[in-house]
Design a protein around this motif. Sequence first.
Motif, PDB file in Angstrom:
ATOM      1  N   GLN A 124       2.360  10.780   0.349  1.00 34.21           N
ATOM      2  CA  GLN A 124       0.958  10.577   0.698  1.00 34.21           C
ATOM      3  C   GLN A 124       0.165  11.793   0.252  1.00 34.21           C
ATOM      4  OE1 GLN A 124       0.878   9.202   4.881  1.00 34.21           O
ATOM      5  NE2 GLN A 124       0.601   7.176   3.977  1.00 34.21           N
TER       6      GLN A 124
ATOM      7  N   GLY B 211       0.801  -1.225   0.000  1.00 32.17           N
ATOM      8  CA  GLY B 211       0.000   0.000   0.000  1.00 32.17           C
ATOM      9  C   GLY B 211       0.833   1.272   0.000  1.00 32.17           C
ATOM     10  N   GLY B 212       2.001   1.226   0.641  1.00 32.79           N
ATOM     11  CA  GLY B 212       2.805   2.438   0.759  1.00 32.79           C
ATOM     12  C   GLY B 212       4.133   2.387   0.023  1.00 32.79           C
TER      13      GLY B 212
ATOM     14  N   ASP C 145       6.810   7.687  -2.652  1.00 30.16           N
ATOM     15  CA  ASP C 145       5.896   7.264  -1.588  1.00 30.16           C
ATOM     16  C   ASP C 145       5.174   8.449  -0.946  1.00 30.16           C
ATOM     17  OD1 ASP C 145       8.338   8.123  -0.694  1.00 30.16           O
ATOM     18  OD2 ASP C 145       8.473   6.728   0.973  1.00 30.16           O
TER      19      ASP C 145
ATOM     20  N   LEU D 153      -3.372  -1.076   4.332  1.00 24.75           N
ATOM     21  CA  LEU D 153      -3.402   0.382   4.473  1.00 24.75           C
ATOM     22  C   LEU D 153      -2.154   0.989   3.831  1.00 24.75           C
ATOM     23  CD1 LEU D 153      -4.923   0.460   8.068  1.00 24.75           C
ATOM     24  CD2 LEU D 153      -6.067   1.177   5.960  1.00 24.75           C
ATOM     25  N   ASP D 154      -1.372   1.748   4.594  1.00 24.73           N
ATOM     26  CA  ASP D 154      -0.198   2.402   4.012  1.00 24.73           C
ATOM     27  C   ASP D 154       1.106   1.730   4.436  1.00 24.73           C
ATOM     28  OD1 ASP D 154      -0.766   3.166   6.581  1.00 24.73           O
ATOM     29  OD2 ASP D 154      -0.122   5.237   6.368  1.00 24.73           O
TER      30      ASP D 154
ATOM     31  N   GLY E 299       1.177   7.646  -4.412  1.00 24.75           N
ATOM     32  CA  GLY E 299       2.077   6.512  -4.223  1.00 24.75           C
ATOM     33  C   GLY E 299       2.005   5.900  -2.832  1.00 24.75           C
ATOM     34  N   GLY E 300       1.736   6.723  -1.815  1.00 29.01           N
ATOM     35  CA  GLY E 300       1.744   6.218  -0.447  1.00 29.01           C
ATOM     36  C   GLY E 300       0.380   6.242   0.228  1.00 29.01           C
ATOM     37  N   THR E 301      -0.660   6.546  -0.541  1.00 30.89           N
ATOM     38  CA  THR E 301      -1.996   6.677   0.049  1.00 30.89           C
ATOM     39  C   THR E 301      -2.825   5.423  -0.210  1.00 30.89           C
ATOM     40  OG1 THR E 301      -1.965   9.059  -0.240  1.00 30.89           O
ATOM     41  CG2 THR E 301      -4.115   8.046  -0.019  1.00 30.89           C
ATOM     42  N   PRO E 302      -3.447   4.866   0.836  1.00 30.24           N
ATOM     43  CA  PRO E 302      -4.292   3.686   0.637  1.00 30.24           C
ATOM     44  C   PRO E 302      -5.437   3.963  -0.344  1.00 30.24           C
ATOM     45  CG  PRO E 302      -3.901   4.061   2.981  1.00 30.24           C
ATOM     46  CD  PRO E 302      -3.366   5.259   2.246  1.00 30.24           C
ATOM     47  N   LEU E 303      -5.770   2.957  -1.137  1.00 34.81           N
ATOM     48  CA  LEU E 303      -6.874   3.066  -2.095  1.00 34.81           C
ATOM     49  C   LEU E 303      -8.181   3.430  -1.395  1.00 34.81           C
ATOM     50  CD1 LEU E 303      -7.714   2.730  -5.038  1.00 34.81           C
ATOM     51  CD2 LEU E 303      -7.797   0.260  -4.689  1.00 34.81           C
ATOM     52  N   LEU E 304      -8.374   2.875  -0.211  1.00 31.45           N
ATOM     53  CA  LEU E 304      -9.521   3.216   0.642  1.00 31.45           C
ATOM     54  C   LEU E 304      -9.715   4.728   0.731  1.00 31.45           C
ATOM     55  CD1 LEU E 304     -11.059   1.536   3.182  1.00 31.45           C
ATOM     56  CD2 LEU E 304      -9.464   2.889   4.504  1.00 31.45           C
TER      57      LEU E 304
END
Lengths: 330, 330
Positions: free
Chosen positions: B300, A260-261, B298, A297-298, B260-265
């Motif tokens: 966010q 994820g991260g 990465d 998550l990340d 790049g570092g942020t969850p898809l959620l």
Amino acid sequence: MKKLINSVDTIVTDTLHGVAAAHPSLRVDIENRVIYRRDAPRQGKVGLVSGGGAGHEPLHGGFVGYGMLDAACPGEVFTSPVPDQMIEASKGVDGGAGVLHIVKNYTGDVLNFEMAAELCADEGIEVASVLVNDDVAVQDSLYTAGRRGTGATLFVEKIAGALAETGAPLAEVARLAQEVNERSRSFGVALSAGTVPAAGKPTFDLSDTEIELGIGIHGEPGRTRSTHREAREIARLAMDAINDDVPLSGDTLVLLNGMGGTPLLELYIVYAEVAAYLEEKGATAVRRLVGNYVTSLDMQGFSVSVCRLTDELTRLWDAPVETPGLRWGR
Amino acid sequence: MKKLINSVDTIVTDTLHGVAAAHPSLRVDIENRVIYRRDAPRQGKVGLVSGGGAGHEPLHGGFVGYGMLDAACPGEVFTSPVPDQMIEASKGVDGGAGVLHIVKNYTGDVLNFEMAAELCADEGIEVASVLVNDDVAVQDSLYTAGRRGTGATLFVEKIAGALAETGAPLAEVARLAQEVNERSRSFGVALSAGTVPAAGKPTFDLSDTEIELGIGIHGEPGRTRSTHREAREIARLAMDAINDDVPLSGDTLVLLNGMGGTPLLELYIVYAEVAAYLEEKGATAVRRLVGNYVTSLDMQGFSVSVCRLTDELTRLWDAPVETPGLRWGR
């Protein structure tokens, strides 16, 4: 903690609103928290249902669609969905040919899916279940009796989904799903932990020189903490763990999965080492995915999953699929 | 700094080895650092070439394939590729119908692609160029005279690629690429910085309560630092910036892009707000992508890109594409 959320209490609902807005090929029942393929139920087709805690996207909702899942139900972040969601999903996809539950091996998921299956049976829906437990890292862990279910879940969903699309009966789809699980192994590595929004801080701490080998997708402890090192060595440690469990040979399907991260750039660097490792062992990655598919998550890190293919599995892997997270052939 | 790399000096080469191993539909010239579609050059078809610093994957190499780019050349991380790479790529994709260079507006990229275009002309290859400058955040910035090129690059590559696939002449493909850029606007937000491996630390610092509005894809400063807040409000700030530049209306194509570092959620949570915003303005997202497409290692955060569609652009967006990062219709 900085997160792109509106409130810790509305994460799943807000996510489902986004999924509904982004993907007209899906039908999202926000109240009951179920994501369906738009044309469910399909008469005469086995329905495939999976689910699990949120925070692993695109798993499972991103794999709903033609040739893969018929429905998915997300729980709260890193928390099993409840039986009511699973029953609702099963009813919604039952086209008279029965329903397959694809269950990752975590205690909460297993108990809830078992209860749902019993209640479905009471209502006349035939249910079979397959338990995914591909992670070779540890025998038991924080939330699991037996091995954890991780990356191979995607293999099971895709390949069983392709068979179900041909009109195969429930017993056959369940048997194949089981076979895919048995032929698959995974191992994960973390460089840093993800942050569960409700907790507000990373699920564990790793120093600037540490990595966790055998990490679980909820940040459960792995086999051991170790020193950070070159990607080449880390990849080999992961592949050794898999190869020690079942020697690698022949045609394989490989998922090099980001947690994820991790930048895609780094995943490709690791994948190069995985491909080289397989070649050394006389195995071949004839099908491969590199990217974020079963996330935490990340979290920074990766997992690698390998399925030893048969001609049948390769053919079903190649069959058309149309989901938000995986698409080819249409 | 913990990165999944073998050495800071071999990042691009090691990545290209991974890309080559993962994607047999591509041909990777590791020595010259060019990623080609396997069947390049295509006789009679305009060749599309793009490139830029590494660290933005899947941009650009992940968009090489049928219906999109014919070749991409990566520079070092966040560093322009050199003219030699661009010339090599242009030669390798020229099927007699000329070559279109798709250039993100950063000073280094622009100068190097200009030099490459001149040298190609000397060798008898007809080259046209399109400059992508969709980012409304700032007029000039650290590496740019004029607006920066970000998410709309994907729109240009996809839509111009679809037109090129029909056998359209170079002037027409270049005109359309220009039109896509003109109809597109983007805005980005960072919650945290990415870490360039050679630097070994994040490119900037944000406190636990700060965000950067209008961030660039190399961590260049945006418009302002602001207080972190609900996803709903942050999404509105980004959309306001776009709507203030060109009022949104009609059918739109929307890219909700992870850095790049942020969850898809979290990206889905933001997307729900973007869709609601568009509806308020009387616009509709008729085509959408949610995920990591134009990343910044990465970092966010997210960027949102909107293209105001025409019937022609929608039709070309829908045309089949087969690349590692974008695939449908085949």
